[in-house]
Write an enzyme that holds these catalytic residues in place. Structure first.
Site, PDB file in Angstrom:
ATOM      1  N   ASP A   8       3.471   4.443  -1.832  1.00 10.30           N
ATOM      2  CA  ASP A   8       4.317   4.721  -3.619  1.00 10.30           C
ATOM      3  C   ASP A   8       2.997   4.515  -3.351  1.00 10.30           C
ATOM      4  OD1 ASP A   8       6.206   4.680  -5.045  1.00 10.30           O
ATOM      5  OD2 ASP A   8       5.313   2.251  -5.033  1.00 10.30           O
ATOM      6  N   ASP A  10       2.852   4.817  -8.440  1.00 10.42           N
ATOM      7  CA  ASP A  10       3.657   3.515  -9.435  1.00 10.42           C
ATOM      8  C   ASP A  10       3.797   2.415  -8.939  1.00 10.42           C
ATOM      9  OD1 ASP A  10       2.969   5.709 -12.390  1.00 10.42           O
ATOM     10  OD2 ASP A  10       4.602   6.595  -9.930  1.00 10.42           O
ATOM     11  N   ASP A 212       7.188  -0.770  -4.212  1.00  4.43           N
ATOM     12  CA  ASP A 212       7.450  -2.093  -4.351  1.00  4.43           C
ATOM     13  C   ASP A 212       8.498  -1.918  -5.686  1.00  4.43           C
ATOM     14  OD1 ASP A 212       6.801  -1.206  -7.910  1.00  4.43           O
ATOM     15  OD2 ASP A 212       6.170   0.681  -6.084  1.00  4.43           O
TER      16      ASP A 212
END
Length: 273
Positions: A8, A10, A212
């Site tokens: 991922d 961001d 996240d």
């Protein structure tokens, strides 16, 4: 040894200045040199990601738009899903009870009817920016996803409206606390990574992944090794309690983990703790 690593962006690779940290860049180059295929799996648009990667010297496969598009390292499309035209029309023409701004993503860019320059801060590295439009000027076909941006509580209330009105016609996820996404039914990073793995003659068991947020859930839960960032949304940690938690993004936790993993690829515990 895992043969593909999916990241991922961001909250996982990108620091607060929306760039990949130097220690992380070094670790990613080492990983590629070790023969591991790099894949960047993000909610960001393909054009945004190409701009980010061009500044980093990295290259890899791209899963963009939270799984709506998969491209090889040269930008050739491998897989894609779009929202049904009737659903796009319904979303645009329904007077939702919300102050959230609405954003629509297509191959040719990011479109919105609200001018909010603050949203461009996250895209300064790539130069990617929204295009102001009237909704009736856009085609109803070829649309990847919607994003609604507002406070988390307002989006929770909006999500209830969307689910009530659209039922099982689309999927919904929080890519951040202030960003609610509407995706084609059955579309997520996990499905997209499975398609890419098949293309590369791999299985998901051959992959590791880092993330996240809730838009990472399917990807993290299905790969051979899923790693949850220390700064991950509490809901993600709660829903995937079996997965290892590593360091925080701002501490370049991915780099720390990879440096240990490259020296001890059969490590069975997280070196963060």
């Amino acid at each position: 040894m895992y043969r593909l690593a999916a990241f991922d962006m961001d909250g996982t690779l990108l620091m607060r200045d929306h760039k990949i940290g130097s220690i992380t860049l070094n670790a990613l180059h080492q990983l590629a040199d070790a023969g591991v295929t790099l894949t960047f799996a993000t909610g960001r648009h393909y054009l945004d990601m190409k701009g980010i990667l061009s500044h980093s010297g990295l290259n890899g496969y791209l899963i963009t738009g939270n799984g709506t598009r998969v491209c090889d390292a040269e930008g050739n499309p491998l897989y894609g899903m779009d929202l049904p035209a009737e659903l796009v029309e319904f979303v645009l023409r329904t007077p939702w009870q919300t102050n959230a701004s609405i954003h629509l993503f297509r191959d040719d860019g990011w479109f919105t009817d609200r001018n909010d320059p603050d949203l461009l801060i996250a895209h300064t590295t790539s130069g990617f920016h929204f295009q102001l439009t009237e909704w009736d000027e856009l085609p109803l076909t070829g649309n990847h996803k919607f994003c609604f941006i507002a406070s988390h509580q307002e989006l929770v209330e909006l999500k209830a409206q969307l689910e009530q009105q659209m039922g099982g016609e689309a999927d919904f996820c929080f890519s951040a606390t202030d960003c609610l996404e509407v995706l084609p039914r059955g579309c997520n990073k996990g499905v997209a990574l499975e398609k890419l793995s098949h293309h590369l003659d791999l299985t998901l068991a051959d992959c590791m992944a880092f993330g996240d947020a809730m838009n990472d859930k399917e990807m993290l839960s299905r790969v051979g090794r899923g790693l949850v960032m220390g700064n991950a949304l509490p809901q993600l940690k709660q829903e995937l309690p079996q997965l290892q938690i590593i360091g925080r993004c701002e501490q370049q936790g991915v780099a720390h983990y990879l440096h240990h993993w490259l020296s001890s690829p059969h490590l069975t515990y997280s070196p963060e703790f």
